[in-house]
Design a protein around this motif. Structure first.
Motif, mmCIF file in Angstrom:
data_model
loop_
_atom_site.group_PDB
_atom_site.id
_atom_site.type_symbol
_atom_site.label_atom_id
_atom_site.label_comp_id
_atom_site.label_asym_id
_atom_site.label_seq_id
_atom_site.Cartn_x
_atom_site.Cartn_y
_atom_site.Cartn_z
ATOM 1 N N THR A 176 1.911 -93.500 -89.603
ATOM 2 C CA THR A 176 1.385 -92.133 -89.526
ATOM 3 C C THR A 176 -0.128 -92.060 -89.682
ATOM 4 O O THR A 176 -0.739 -91.061 -89.294
ATOM 5 N N PHE B 60 15.067 -81.526 -88.289
ATOM 6 C CA PHE B 60 13.796 -81.721 -87.567
ATOM 7 C C PHE B 60 13.702 -83.156 -87.037
ATOM 8 O O PHE B 60 13.329 -83.384 -85.883
ATOM 9 N N ASN B 61 14.056 -84.119 -87.926
ATOM 10 C CA ASN B 61 14.014 -85.528 -87.499
ATOM 11 C C ASN B 61 15.012 -85.807 -86.364
ATOM 12 O O ASN B 61 14.711 -86.558 -85.430
ATOM 13 N N ASP B 62 16.188 -85.196 -86.491
ATOM 14 C CA ASP B 62 17.200 -85.429 -85.452
ATOM 15 C C ASP B 62 16.766 -84.858 -84.107
ATOM 16 O O ASP B 62 17.069 -85.429 -83.056
ATOM 17 N N HIS B 63 16.032 -83.755 -84.146
ATOM 18 C CA HIS B 63 15.627 -83.102 -82.900
ATOM 19 C C HIS B 63 14.366 -83.737 -82.293
ATOM 20 O O HIS B 63 14.304 -84.002 -81.089
ATOM 21 N N TYR B 64 13.343 -83.985 -83.162
ATOM 22 C CA TYR B 64 12.061 -84.501 -82.656
ATOM 23 C C TYR B 64 11.842 -86.009 -82.846
ATOM 24 O O TYR B 64 10.919 -86.575 -82.286
ATOM 25 N N GLY B 65 12.684 -86.615 -83.652
ATOM 26 C CA GLY B 65 12.525 -88.026 -83.913
ATOM 27 C C GLY B 65 11.854 -88.284 -85.256
ATOM 28 O O GLY B 65 11.075 -87.470 -85.742
ATOM 29 N N HIS B 66 12.185 -89.418 -85.849
ATOM 30 C CA HIS B 66 11.651 -89.726 -87.188
ATOM 31 C C HIS B 66 10.123 -89.950 -87.162
ATOM 32 O O HIS B 66 9.441 -89.648 -88.151
ATOM 33 N N GLN B 67 9.598 -90.429 -86.054
ATOM 34 C CA GLN B 67 8.152 -90.655 -86.008
ATOM 35 C C GLN B 67 7.403 -89.319 -86.099
ATOM 36 O O GLN B 67 6.401 -89.207 -86.817
ATOM 37 N N GLN B 68 7.933 -88.299 -85.393
ATOM 38 C CA GLN B 68 7.285 -86.986 -85.496
ATOM 39 C C GLN B 68 7.492 -86.402 -86.885
ATOM 40 O O GLN B 68 6.624 -85.747 -87.441
ATOM 41 N N GLY B 69 8.644 -86.667 -87.453
ATOM 42 C CA GLY B 69 8.913 -86.154 -88.801
ATOM 43 C C GLY B 69 7.992 -86.798 -89.824
ATOM 44 O O GLY B 69 7.516 -86.125 -90.753
ATOM 45 N N CYS C 56 5.032 -87.842 -89.261
ATOM 46 C CA CYS C 56 3.668 -87.351 -89.033
ATOM 47 C C CYS C 56 3.457 -85.981 -89.699
ATOM 48 O O CYS C 56 2.352 -85.569 -89.925
#
Length: 234
Positions: free
Chosen positions: A184, A223-232, A234
């Motif tokens: 991140t 949120f992680n499931d929808h956008y991905g753990h990398q976005q979460g 960040c």
């Protein structure tokens, strides 16, 4: 008796005449010896001056002599390669003529220190070359005997300064990497611990309270499931 006295007088005259001849023989020898000594001294001095000129004119450092008012009275030939100036272009000028304006305060303090202490000193600053580019130099200055002025030597240290700047940039980058998360780019636990220590010490010193805020976001898994753990992250 008279014959004996006459013989004695004659011997005295002969003795005196011999001493005079000996003295007249020694005088030219002494004059010749003194002349040879003076000739040797003059030859030694001329050779020393020639060797000194060869050394200064072939040195990679710029050698300058300043009078008591800091006016240049001698500049070595190396000014051509180091600064781009002919020695004659720098004669009768002042150090301030070629120093980068932002660095003049450093140079002025350096020269004042040498002048007041009567010894020597060194510092690093920038000079302006004839083509307008700035050049890092290391300056060494010492006083000359009997108030005859100062001898200064300028050495090109631009390569060393460039290496120091590259090292500083690398050190900053390493410090950033060591204190941030690789995914991140946010501050990591090491940075958090260091910041917490600083703030704690400030709180103790100032007597002001210290607060630590923790956030627990509900249902962040969605949120992680929808956008991905990398976005979460960040």
């Amino acid at each position: 008796m008279r014959a004996s006295a006459t013989a004695t007088e004659a011997a005295a005259i002969l003795s005196s005449s011999g001493a005079a001849r000996a003295a007249s023989t020694l005088r030219p020898a002494r004059r010749s010896s003194a002349s040879a000594a003076l000739s040797l001294l003059a030859h030694t001095k001329a050779r020393s001056e020639t060797e000194h000129r060869i050394l200064t004119e072939n040195a990679i450092d710029v050698v300058m002599r300043l009078d008591a008012s800091l006016r240049r009275t001698y500049v070595s030939a190396s000014s051509r390669t180091v600064m781009g100036y002919e020695p004659s272009e720098l004669l009768d000028g002042s150090p301030r003529d070629t120093v980068v304006p932002e660095d003049w305060a450093i140079v002025a303090a350096w020269l004042d220190g040498v002048r007041s202490s009567g010894t020597s000193g060194e510092t690093v600053f920038r000079v302006r070359r004839k083509d307008g580019t700035a050049l890092w130099v290391e300056g060494r200055c010492r006083t000359l005997p009997s108030g005859a002025g100062y001898m200064t030597v300028l050495r090109d240290v631009s390569g060393r300064k460039a290496a120091e700047e590259r090292t500083a940039v690398l050190a900053d980058e390493l410090a950033r990497l060591a204190n941030s998360d690789g995914l991140t780019g946010l501050a990591n636990r090491r940075r958090f611990d260091a910041a917490l220590m600083v703030e704690t010490e400030c709180s103790v010193t100032s007597g002001r309270p210290l607060s630590l805020l923790l956030l627990d976001v509900d249902q962040f898994k969605a949120f992680n499931d929808h956008y991905g753990h990398q976005q979460g992250d960040c």
